[in-house]
Design a protein around this motif. Structure first.
Motif, mmCIF file in Angstrom:
data_model
loop_
_atom_site.group_PDB
_atom_site.id
_atom_site.type_symbol
_atom_site.label_atom_id
_atom_site.label_comp_id
_atom_site.label_asym_id
_atom_site.label_seq_id
_atom_site.Cartn_x
_atom_site.Cartn_y
_atom_site.Cartn_z
ATOM 1 N N SER A 176 10.539 10.329 -63.247
ATOM 2 C CA SER A 176 11.582 9.987 -64.218
ATOM 3 C C SER A 176 12.861 9.480 -63.555
ATOM 4 O O SER A 176 13.631 8.760 -64.177
ATOM 5 C CB SER A 176 11.898 11.186 -65.108
ATOM 6 N N THR A 177 13.110 9.856 -62.308
ATOM 7 C CA THR A 177 14.323 9.395 -61.625
ATOM 8 C C THR A 177 14.073 8.034 -60.990
ATOM 9 O O THR A 177 12.961 7.706 -60.590
ATOM 10 C CB THR A 177 14.756 10.394 -60.535
ATOM 11 N N ASP A 178 15.123 7.233 -60.901
ATOM 12 C CA ASP A 178 15.013 5.938 -60.242
ATOM 13 C C ASP A 178 14.975 6.150 -58.733
ATOM 14 O O ASP A 178 15.835 6.825 -58.173
ATOM 15 C CB ASP A 178 16.205 5.040 -60.598
ATOM 16 N N LEU A 179 13.971 5.574 -58.108
ATOM 17 C CA LEU A 179 13.850 5.659 -56.650
ATOM 18 C C LEU A 179 14.309 4.337 -56.050
ATOM 19 O O LEU A 179 13.798 3.281 -56.405
ATOM 20 C CB LEU A 179 12.397 5.941 -56.244
ATOM 21 N N ASP A 180 15.283 4.399 -55.170
ATOM 22 C CA ASP A 180 15.768 3.191 -54.507
ATOM 23 C C ASP A 180 14.808 2.807 -53.390
ATOM 24 O O ASP A 180 14.324 3.667 -52.656
ATOM 25 C CB ASP A 180 17.167 3.422 -53.923
ATOM 26 N N PHE A 181 14.535 1.503 -53.278
ATOM 27 C CA PHE A 181 13.709 1.021 -52.179
ATOM 28 C C PHE A 181 14.627 0.681 -51.036
ATOM 29 O O PHE A 181 15.640 0.010 -51.240
ATOM 30 C CB PHE A 181 12.911 -0.216 -52.596
ATOM 31 N N PRO A 182 14.355 1.031 -49.818
ATOM 32 C CA PRO A 182 13.246 1.810 -49.299
ATOM 33 C C PRO A 182 13.588 3.289 -49.098
ATOM 34 O O PRO A 182 12.729 4.092 -48.830
ATOM 35 C CB PRO A 182 12.962 1.139 -47.966
#
Length: 174
Positions: free
Chosen positions: A75-81
């Motif tokens: 559910s949380t936004d994961l930043d790349f990388p």
């Protein structure tokens, strides 16, 4: 009157019965322990196989989160990388069949998981990684650190830990 000699009666002597009982008493525990060991070995093999599959499933969920997040259990936004950290990883919970149940929290790592049906705890975080032979910013990969902890209901010291490190581009294909 007819008399019978004990030497001619059919049957077993007391000594033969004692020897037979001794053989049974010796072999039955060995057979039962072998059966228990086989069952334990089967459970361990299933957990080994499932953990490898769950590591790939975690990678799939992470890539889905990077894309649009709609097809991800995260559910949380994961930043790349870069996302999460070793001290504060993201946590997912799966049942014995490998089906996603819910996102977990730090309490799942410090004590027995309270989530009904949880069998596997999947923790993960990502770090930026640029291969030494590549220099462009588009060549940056995420170095995914994935750990599978099983069984989730056990206290942390009794869980088996499977660690996987996966290099992944944002699109998921190298």
């Amino acid at each position: 009157m007819k008399t019978f000699s004990s030497a001619k009666l059919p049957g077993m002597t007391l000594m033969e019965v004692v020897v037979a009982l001794g053989v049974i008493a010796f072999t039955v525990p060995i057979i039962l322990s072998a059966t228990g060991a086989a069952t334990s070995s089967k459970s361990s093999a299933e957990a080994d196989t499932r953990s490898a599959w769950l590591a790939k499933e975690a990678q799939r969920q992470i890539i889905a989160s990077w894309d649009d997040g709609e097809n991800s259990a995260i559910s949380t936004d994961l930043d790349f990388p870069d996302f999460g950290s070793k001290a504060a990883p993201n946590i997912l919970l799966y049942d014995i069949e490998g089906e996603f149940i819910a996102e977990g929290d730090s309490s799942d790592l410090t004590a027995s998981s309270a989530t009904d049906g949880a069998a596997y705890i999947v923790t993960f975080y990502g770090e930026s990684h640029t291969p030494p032979n590549l220099t462009g910013s588009s060549d940056t990969l995420s170095y995914l650190h994935v750990k599978i902890l099983h069984p989730a209901k056990a206290v942390p010291d009794l869980r088996k830990v499977y660690s996987y490190n996966i290099l992944s581009p944002k699109g998921g294909v190298l």
